[in-house]
Enzyme design. Structure first.
Site, mmCIF file in Angstrom:
data_model
loop_
_atom_site.group_PDB
_atom_site.id
_atom_site.type_symbol
_atom_site.label_atom_id
_atom_site.label_comp_id
_atom_site.label_asym_id
_atom_site.label_seq_id
_atom_site.Cartn_x
_atom_site.Cartn_y
_atom_site.Cartn_z
ATOM 1 N N HIS A 3 -22.715 20.186 37.960
ATOM 2 C CA HIS A 3 -21.308 20.515 38.190
ATOM 3 C C HIS A 3 -21.102 22.017 38.367
ATOM 4 O O HIS A 3 -20.961 22.746 37.389
ATOM 5 C CB HIS A 3 -20.519 20.005 36.975
ATOM 6 C CG HIS A 3 -19.041 20.030 37.158
ATOM 7 N ND1 HIS A 3 -18.213 19.186 36.455
ATOM 8 C CD2 HIS A 3 -18.221 20.791 37.925
ATOM 9 C CE1 HIS A 3 -16.958 19.416 36.791
ATOM 10 N NE2 HIS A 3 -16.932 20.402 37.680
ATOM 11 N N ASN B 183 -14.377 20.695 46.111
ATOM 12 C CA ASN B 183 -12.994 21.191 46.261
ATOM 13 C C ASN B 183 -12.959 22.562 46.936
ATOM 14 O O ASN B 183 -12.394 23.523 46.432
ATOM 15 C CB ASN B 183 -12.262 21.234 44.915
ATOM 16 C CG ASN B 183 -12.907 22.186 43.923
ATOM 17 O OD1 ASN B 183 -14.104 22.464 44.011
ATOM 18 N ND2 ASN B 183 -12.133 22.702 42.987
ATOM 19 N N ASP C 218 -12.933 16.183 41.875
ATOM 20 C CA ASP C 218 -12.852 17.124 40.754
ATOM 21 C C ASP C 218 -11.823 18.228 40.985
ATOM 22 O O ASP C 218 -11.700 18.760 42.082
ATOM 23 C CB ASP C 218 -14.214 17.766 40.478
ATOM 24 C CG ASP C 218 -14.141 18.692 39.281
ATOM 25 O OD1 ASP C 218 -13.541 18.295 38.270
ATOM 26 O OD2 ASP C 218 -14.660 19.818 39.363
ATOM 27 N N HIS D 26 -17.166 16.856 32.464
ATOM 28 C CA HIS D 26 -16.656 17.712 31.369
ATOM 29 C C HIS D 26 -15.822 16.995 30.301
ATOM 30 O O HIS D 26 -14.635 17.275 30.146
ATOM 31 C CB HIS D 26 -15.891 18.912 31.927
ATOM 32 C CG HIS D 26 -14.915 18.608 33.045
ATOM 33 N ND1 HIS D 26 -14.008 17.580 32.995
ATOM 34 C CD2 HIS D 26 -14.720 19.226 34.237
ATOM 35 C CE1 HIS D 26 -13.294 17.580 34.103
ATOM 36 N NE2 HIS D 26 -13.715 18.567 34.871
ATOM 37 N N ASN E 67 -9.723 23.737 32.382
ATOM 38 C CA ASN E 67 -9.290 22.335 32.425
ATOM 39 C C ASN E 67 -10.501 21.422 32.494
ATOM 40 O O ASN E 67 -11.346 21.632 33.353
ATOM 41 C CB ASN E 67 -8.426 22.067 33.658
ATOM 42 C CG ASN E 67 -7.086 22.758 33.584
ATOM 43 O OD1 ASN E 67 -6.612 23.095 32.502
ATOM 44 N ND2 ASN E 67 -6.489 22.987 34.734
ATOM 45 N N ASP F 214 -19.767 23.323 34.865
ATOM 46 C CA ASP F 214 -18.446 23.466 35.482
ATOM 47 C C ASP F 214 -18.197 24.937 35.835
ATOM 48 O O ASP F 214 -17.099 25.475 35.623
ATOM 49 C CB ASP F 214 -17.311 22.914 34.602
ATOM 50 C CG ASP F 214 -16.020 22.721 35.394
ATOM 51 O OD1 ASP F 214 -16.043 22.886 36.636
ATOM 52 O OD2 ASP F 214 -14.983 22.407 34.773
ATOM 53 N N HIS G 185 -13.416 32.689 39.450
ATOM 54 C CA HIS G 185 -12.051 33.006 39.888
ATOM 55 C C HIS G 185 -11.918 34.506 40.076
ATOM 56 O O HIS G 185 -12.537 35.291 39.359
ATOM 57 C CB HIS G 185 -11.018 32.526 38.857
ATOM 58 C CG HIS G 185 -10.781 31.048 38.906
ATOM 59 N ND1 HIS G 185 -10.188 30.414 39.980
ATOM 60 C CD2 HIS G 185 -11.062 30.072 38.019
ATOM 61 C CE1 HIS G 185 -10.119 29.114 39.739
ATOM 62 N NE2 HIS G 185 -10.648 28.871 38.560
#
Ligand SMILES: [Zn+2]
Ligand SMILES: [Zn+2]
Length: 438
Positions: free
Chosen positions: A61, A95, A155, A235, A281, A308, A312
């Site tokens: 992930h 995504n 996801d 997750h 999240n 995960d 950002h």
């Protein structure tokens, strides 16, 4: 192609049932011998004294952000972060922008990963067109294309429409692909920024309750029972979800689950100072939840530790707490966090840690050449790390293009010394081998 002799390490190989002092000889991209005091004349020696020689780590992930947000991460920088963290394969989440919901996009991600050549980039495909949750994506086309997609997920959000979720599972079961869910009920988490509980009340922030996760998990387990589709829960964060997975496995359903190093290491106490780097999240939850996750990883209910990895942009993470995006970079801290927070205190054996970080995720993704065993004839996808050496997390020194980590300043045990992808070092003596990048 150069031959390498990995000399003087401790081979810990969950798939092969090995834990012993041994040298490993690598020739032509494959392991050719494992044993004591190997000769290997002409081979380049990689010093493994005091280090563990393990199968290369596999991440189920990771968000590499390309195409679309190359300012946050690219396939090249994400691959560099992965290799530096001891990984030899990762599953890239769909995504992106455009969304990886068709063969053209997943093939592009796959080809770029191969071109960079630091880690095997295995693209996941979206379940629905544009991840909008309205109509099925081109699942068969993605499964059949050169990228050979095995894991499908929207996801970032759960697929709300239960009938569509059922139809997708009925379709995926035909080619034994995996339906993977980000378990958060959209309506229940709307407007929420952290786990709903005492701390969210104290901080005056709207919450995202555990129910949002375990209701979707329970629905998906019911649909997996109905359709016989393989289900993977991304997750997992709530104690109740761990128990649902435990019961589903006891029943013989084909359900797997992952937990992240941050959910295993932290609770919602990390948000006390409104640290946007701990905003994620599903959210960090309570000590009770964290303890249940650790127990689930230890007893195998949680199959895999997955990062995960979610880069950002700094300016977005530096905005006000309620506006900041959720996510943590994880590829370069996952191994060390696992060693420091789970193995060192005796909550998880080193063998099981490597099983959760490599062997199990490789098996889930069907990656034949990864996850061990470390035996003659097998592809030399290996990581070598010094479990006793320590380092301090300095976000600016990470290879990822983004720096959003709540672990800045933490002293962690476990330093990656070498990583080999099919017999070629991608990390050597702690340094990324950049010549392999094109
Ligand atoms: Zn997610
Ligand atoms: Zn994710």
């Amino acid at each position: 192609m150069t031959d390498y002799l990995l000399r003087g390490g401790r081979v810990v190989d969950p798939a092969g049932g090995q834990d012993r002092r041994a040298d490993v000889l690598v020739s032509g991209g494959v392991v050719t011998a494992v044993g004591e005091r190997l000769g290997g004349s002409g081979a380049t020696v990689l010093d493994c004294t005091g280090a563990v020689v393990a199968p290369g780590l596999v991440d189920l992930h990771a968000h590499l952000r390309e195409p679309g947000r190359e300012d946050e991460e690219t396939i090249a920088t994400g691959s560099a972060a992965a290799a530096a963290g001891g990984y030899t394969a990762l599953c890239a989440m769909p995504n992106t922008d455009p969304v990886a919901d068709n063969a053209a996009v997943v093939e592009k991600v796959w080809a770029l990963g191969a071109q960079v050549g630091l880690v095997d980039v295995v693209p996941a495909g979206a379940l629905t067109r544009g991840r909008r949750g309205e109509e099925m994506a081109d699942l068969g086309e993605m499964a059949r294309c050169a990228a050979g997609v095995r894991l499908f997920t929207d996801d970032g959000a759960a697929l709300s429409d239960s009938l569509l979720a059922r139809r997708v599972m009925e379709y995926l079961v035909a080619f034994d692909a995996i339906y993977a869910e980000h378990c958060e009920d959209e309506a229940l988490v709307a407007g929420g920024h952290m786990h709903e509980g005492e701390r969210s009340v104290a901080l005056g922030l709207a919450g995202r309750p555990s129910e949002a996760e375990f209701l979707i998990a329970a629905r998906d387990i019911a649909l997996a029972r109905l359709t016989r589709c393989r289900l993977h829960l991304l997750h997992v964060s709530a104690a109740e979800t761990v128990e649902l997975v435990r019961r589903a496995k006891a029943e013989g359903l084909r359900v797997t689950a992952e937990a992240t190093p941050h959910h295993l290491a932290l609770t919602d106490a990390a948000l006390a100072s409104y640290d946007t780097n701990a905003k994620v999240n599903p959210p960090l939850r309570t000590e009770r939840d964290r303890a249940a996750l650790v127990a689930g990883v230890a007893d195998g209910t949680i199959d895999a530790i997955a990062t995960d990895h979610a880069p950002h942009a700094l300016q977005e993470k530096e905005s006000e707490f309620t506006l900041a995006p959720a996510g943590i970079v994880g590829l370069e801290t996952a191994l060390s966090l696992t060693l420091t927070t789970l193995v060192a205190p005796g909550l998880l054996t080193l063998r099981d840690a490597l099983e959760r970080l490599s062997t199990a995720p490789a098996r889930i993704l069907g990656l034949e050449g990864h996850g061990g065993p470390i035996e003659p004839g097998r592809p030399a996808n290996l990581t070598v790390f010094d479990p006793a050496a320590t380092w301090v997390v300095e976000p600016q020194r990470l290879h990822s293009r983004s720096v959003n980590t709540p672990f800045a300043g933490w002293e962690l045990s476990g330093v990656v010394r070498h990583t080999l992808l099919r017999g070629r070092p991608t990390v050597r003596d702690g340094e990324l081998v950049t010549e392999v990048m094109v």
